[in-house]
Motif scaffolding. Structure first.
Motif: not given
Length: 416
Positions: A229-258
């Motif tokens: 599971i990955g993410l590309g971004t023009s922002r500096k910290s891709a890892a932080k953005e990836l952690e955030m999208v896993i926690k907040e995006h409705e579909i990804l959040k359900n995929r990654c629960k537990g």
């Protein structure tokens, strides 16, 4: 100031020096060594393929074209049929082929497989050695390489193929301009276990400027419970953005629960499109340093590998004709452009256009793409490595013209 003394010994003189032992450089070295050239490969990392900078998703047709199908023991998933593309508001647009279209493999092991293939043909590998300084003199390249311990070796060759990646230091020293450093996105990827509701036959792509501006997020399944599971971004910290999208995006959040993160990889993805000149006296560039990566997805193993093989073939011709001047080497650029240039330029147009669209625009576009004829066109013509074909088709699709007109200013910006 410390000066390097260039001392040449017979054992350090090669027909060809390849900088970079990963996929693209190894393809060039393999072709040249197979044709009996004396080849040196310079690889700076202790372990080839690490740190990992790629998802390891490759098309069957691309690997077959390169004659580079990896062994079964490094393939995670042989049955990728297509992709589910998710809009910012959660609408899913599915594109599925009738037969498996791609594999997912261990990228580091794949690089090792290609490097070993070149070694088996006689290429000599300097590892871990980093190419530090290069100069051109009397139709030769003199290259200074240094180990992590600080040991320095001076090599020479009438020809260098640089697959050094986005850094482009040697290319710069020898008079070529690598891709601009502001045309990259930062990327992070998590290997995750115990995921939920993973369809192991379909990649998932998430278009979202909120979490992944100027690129996208992805799920690449290895099994029905494990994925990259990955993410590309023009922002500096891709890892932080990836952690955030896993926690907040409705579909990804359900995929990654537990689920559990078992490995983290990170890198920079070039989305520049091809550079203007990829050859000079005694020099050819392949892969990332030449901009031979797909601007839409950042993938470069197939297209860069094809360019690497072309460069290896040209190296053989250089040896036969004893010609290493730029006037002779321009055939390299002519050949690789014939294979992929129009495809890369169309993909660059799409990348620039998508980067200019807001999430609201993308939601409207997805509504337009629900047209059954458009879906069939994508399934029939769409291809991981040759996306330019479907781009050309889209530009001529009348039902999309109202959307193009509504976003005409953003479309025009994509050309510049």
């Amino acid at each position: 100031m410390k000066y390097i003394q260039w001392t040449i010994m017979d054992d350090d003189n090669f027909d060809l020096i390849v900088i970079g032992g990963s996929a693209n450089g190894s393809q060039a070295a393999y072709i040249a060594a197979k044709n009996k050239l004396n080849v040196a490969i310079i690889e700076e990392h202790d372990f080839i393929g690490l740190p990992e900078h790629c998802s390891g998703l490759f098309s069957y047709s691309g690997l077959n074209q390169l004659n580079s199908m990896p062994p079964d023991d490094i393939i995670f998933n042989k049955n990728i049929y297509g992709a589910n593309i998710v809009s910012p508001n959660g609408k899913i647009f599915s594109v599925r082929k009738s037969d498996p279209h791609a594999i997912v493999c261990d990228r580091a092991a794949f690089d090792k497989f290609l490097l070993n293939r070149a070694k088996d043909e006689g290429a000599k590998v300097y590892q871990p050695y980093k190419a530090m300084k290069a100069k051109r003199s009397n139709n030769m390249i003199y290259l200074d390489i240094r180990s992590k311990k600080g040991d320095t070796i001076s090599l020479s060759s009438p020809l260098v193929i640089s697959g050094e990646g986005i850094r482009g230091s040697i290319a710069n020293q020898l008079g070529l301009t690598p891709p601009p450093k502001n045309k990259f996105v930062n990327a992070a990827q998590f290997y995750m276990d115990d995921l939920n509701e993973i369809n192991q036959e379909m990649v998932e792509v998430y278009q979202t400027q909120k979490y992944a501006p100027d690129f996208f997020a992805w799920i690449i399944p290895m099994t029905n419970t494990t994925a990259k599971i990955g993410l590309g971004t023009s922002r500096k910290s891709a890892a932080k953005e990836l952690e955030m999208v896993i926690k907040e995006h409705e579909i990804l959040k359900n995929r990654c629960k537990g689920s559990d993160i078992t490995r983290v990889t990170a890198g920079r993805i070039p989305i520049t499109g091809p550079i203007k000149k990829t050859y000079a006296d005694n020099l050819m560039l392949v892969g990332d340093v030449a901009g031979q990566t797909k601007p839409t997805t950042g993938g470069g193993v197939v297209l860069g590998g094809l360019a690497g093989q072309i460069a290896g073939q040209i190296a053989v011709q250089c040896k036969l004709k004893n010609r290493y001047d730029s006037n002779f080497l321009k055939i390299y650029q002519k050949k690789w452009k014939k294979e992929m240039y129009s495809n890369l330029k169309r993909m660059l147009l799409v990348r620039n256009y998508m980067n200019n669209l807001s999430d609201f625009d993308v939601n409207i576009l997805f509504n337009k793409l629900e047209n059954k004829g458009i879906i069939q066109d994508i399934e029939n013509l769409g291809h991981i490595d040759n996306q330019g074909v479907i781009v050309k088709k889209f530009m001529r699709t009348l039902s999309l013209y109202p959307f193009y007109f509504r976003t005409s200013f953003k479309l025009l910006k994509s050309f510049f």
